[in-house]
Design an enzyme around this catalytic site. Structure first.
Site, mmCIF file in Angstrom:
data_model
loop_
_atom_site.group_PDB
_atom_site.id
_atom_site.type_symbol
_atom_site.label_atom_id
_atom_site.label_comp_id
_atom_site.label_asym_id
_atom_site.label_seq_id
_atom_site.Cartn_x
_atom_site.Cartn_y
_atom_site.Cartn_z
ATOM 1 N N PHE A 1 0.849 -1.191 0.000
ATOM 2 C CA PHE A 1 0.000 0.000 0.000
ATOM 3 C C PHE A 1 0.892 1.251 0.000
ATOM 4 C CE2 PHE A 1 -2.737 3.282 1.770
ATOM 5 C CZ PHE A 1 -3.825 3.151 0.931
ATOM 6 N N ASP B 1 1.074 -4.898 8.553
ATOM 7 C CA ASP B 1 -0.045 -3.976 8.369
ATOM 8 C C ASP B 1 -1.292 -4.844 8.214
ATOM 9 O OD1 ASP B 1 -2.036 -2.258 7.453
ATOM 10 O OD2 ASP B 1 -0.641 -1.037 6.256
ATOM 11 N N TYR C 1 -11.252 2.329 10.366
ATOM 12 C CA TYR C 1 -12.455 2.677 9.584
ATOM 13 C C TYR C 1 -12.871 1.614 8.581
ATOM 14 C CZ TYR C 1 -8.548 4.413 6.704
ATOM 15 O OH TYR C 1 -7.364 4.533 6.032
ATOM 16 N N LYS C 2 -12.113 0.523 8.477
ATOM 17 C CA LYS C 2 -12.486 -0.514 7.501
ATOM 18 C C LYS C 2 -13.394 -1.538 8.182
ATOM 19 C CE LYS C 2 -8.102 0.026 4.981
ATOM 20 N NZ LYS C 2 -8.595 0.560 3.712
ATOM 21 N N ARG D 1 -12.948 -3.854 -7.389
ATOM 22 C CA ARG D 1 -12.627 -4.468 -6.094
ATOM 23 C C ARG D 1 -13.894 -4.555 -5.252
ATOM 24 N NH1 ARG D 1 -8.622 -1.920 -1.519
ATOM 25 N NH2 ARG D 1 -10.351 -0.434 -1.443
HETATM 26 C C1 LIG Z 1 -2.805 -1.565 3.821
HETATM 27 C C2 LIG Z 1 -3.189 -0.157 4.176
HETATM 28 N N1 LIG Z 1 -2.430 0.552 5.026
HETATM 29 C C3 LIG Z 1 -2.751 1.822 5.367
HETATM 30 C C4 LIG Z 1 -3.874 2.435 4.839
HETATM 31 C C5 LIG Z 1 -4.267 3.852 5.137
HETATM 32 O O1 LIG Z 1 -3.590 4.482 6.129
HETATM 33 P P1 LIG Z 1 -4.184 5.849 6.748
HETATM 34 O O2 LIG Z 1 -5.362 5.478 7.579
HETATM 35 O O3 LIG Z 1 -3.063 6.428 7.480
HETATM 36 O O4 LIG Z 1 -4.652 6.705 5.597
HETATM 37 C C6 LIG Z 1 -4.696 1.726 3.969
HETATM 38 C C7 LIG Z 1 -5.903 2.375 3.419
HETATM 39 O O5 LIG Z 1 -6.622 1.886 2.623
HETATM 40 C C8 LIG Z 1 -4.336 0.406 3.627
HETATM 41 O O6 LIG Z 1 -5.091 -0.291 2.769
#
Ligand SMILES: Cc1ncc(COP(=O)(O)O)c(C=O)c1O
Length: 411
Positions: A126, A196, A221-222, A370
């Protein structure tokens, strides 16, 4: 022949998690396949946020830091996230964004691992993970970000590797790494492992403890349904907490913030990874989302996620055959996270046309449709209708309409 609508309904009738759907606000006429980007709102969130604003803030004012335990929110919510990822209660804390937490943990790992100086990762990770690691390597000048294809990671581990950083589930393809095996390989080379878990936590069973994992971060938030821009979380294995120092030495990470001492002294446990004042209204929304997982069997959750995805793949490949869709996600359930991507040369307008029909997935450049499968609020019949809508979009060619061609700022 792929399963029928009646087959899908029979699967719903036998679904042990079916009751959870009522705990979410899902607009009429919408099938939501984007909970991997922004989770749906829990029914209870309106009252909880109102309580935070009206009772705790407006009436309680500053007293609520103690009376409503605002000050305890980062650790309290972290302790509720812990069982979803196989962590102990004191190993997870809610703070900042995933990007900022990545920065803090990578910096802490590099410092502990000196003279090792390399962050090892894979290309296509990401973007924020790659960007944060690049920025940190530039800042520290003696550190280096090394990017190697997944198949070459084991061979790339050497005496210079300080930390391996990977997304457990890939944000585009949904492919899942073997968390335990890669953690073990990193440890065998003397490196720390940072996962992550943004696309794993709350969707599939994760056991950081069993894998002996060191560090992890993830979004609120996911799949945790904490609301847009919800605070993120971070995990540090208990055995490492005393050895890692945060580079953002804010007052909330101090051993005694309200002593207002002139010198920084890190808190004993994970609280040292807090920096500033927690965003309480957002924390209240996140806690509501996380509370929905109380009592949920994560293995059952993962089983349902995989079945939803397998049904989706089977239906798309049968009912939408001949329209140029190519599966971009592993077929084997154990190698998947909780979303499925299909490549299509006109993925953007196809997804826009699908969204207009009430089936909300998303587009990932350059060519992916997706679709996320959130086991708490999606059913098998939803999957059936979503694929039927996709079939109609492709068959009728409605996606060719000019209104679907314009690219929006957020995809
Ligand atoms: C694997 C991954 N890491 C990090 C993030 C986003 O990080 P942040 O909340 O700091 O924008 C996402 C967002 O979709 C993600 O898919």
């Amino acid at each position: 022949m792929s399963p029928s609508l009646d087959d899908a309904r029979a699967l719903d009738a036998a679904d042990p998690l079916r009751g959870y759907r009522e705990r979410f606000i899902l607009p009429e006429g919408v099938i939501y396949l984007d909970g991997n980007s922004l989770g749906a709102a829990p029914v209870a969130v309106r009252d909880r946020v109102e309580r935070a604003v009206v009772d705790e803030w407006a009436r309680g004012l500053v007293r609520s830091w103690n009376a409503a335990d605002w000050i305890g929110a980062p650790a309290r919510i972290g302790a509720k996230i812990a069982p979803l990822i196989g962590a102990a209660p004191g190993e997870v804390i809610v703070a900042d964004s995933t990007s900022v937490n990545l920065f803090k943990l990578l910096a802490a790992a590099l410092r502990r691992q000196r003279p090792r100086r390399v962050i090892l990762t894979e290309p296509g990770n990401f973007p924020t993970d790659l960007y944060v690691a690049q920025g940190l390597a530039d800042l520290l000048t003696d550190a280096e970000l090394r990017v190697r294809p997944a198949a070459e990671l084991a061979g790339a581990l050497d005496a210079d590797t300080a930390v391996v950083m990977l997304s457990h589930v890939h944000y585009r393809t949904g492919a899942r790494h073997d968390l335990a095996a890669i953690t073990a390989a990193a440890h065998a080379a003397g490196a720390l492992m940072l996962w992550d878990l943004s696309h794993s936590a709350g969707a599939i069973a994760v056991d950081l403890g069993a894998a002996g994992a060191d560090l992890a971060v993830g979004c609120g938030y996911k799949y945790l349904n904490g609301g847009p821009g919800a605070p993120a979380w971070l995990y540090v294995a208990g055995r490492l907490q005393g050895e890692l120092a945060s580079p953002l030495t804010g007052w909330m990470g101090h051993a005694d913030p309200f002593a207002f001492a002139g010198d920084y002294r890190p808190a004993a446990g994970l609280a040292r990874f807090l920096a500033g004042t927690p965003p309480i209204v957002s924390m209240a929304a996140l806690e509501t989302g996380v509370d929905l997982f109380a009592g949920v069997d994560m293995a059952a959750l993962e089983t349902k996620s995989q079945r939803l995805q397998s049904l989706f793949i089977a239906l798309v490949e049968d009912r939408c055959a001949g329209h140029g869709l190519v599966l971009g996600t592993p077929r084997e359930p154990a190698r998947r996270g909780s979303h499925v991507s299909f490549a299509h040369p006109d993925a953007w307008p196809v997804m826009q046309a699908l969204i207009e029909r009430g089936v909300i997935g998303d587009f990932r450049a350059p060519d992916l449709l997706r679709c996320g499968f959130t086991p708490l609020y999606l059913g098998y019949e939803d999957v059936w209708h979503a694929v039927e809508a996709l079939r109609q979009v492709l068959e009728t060619g409605t996606w060719r309409a000019p209104r679907f061609q314009e690219r929006l700022r957020v995809t």
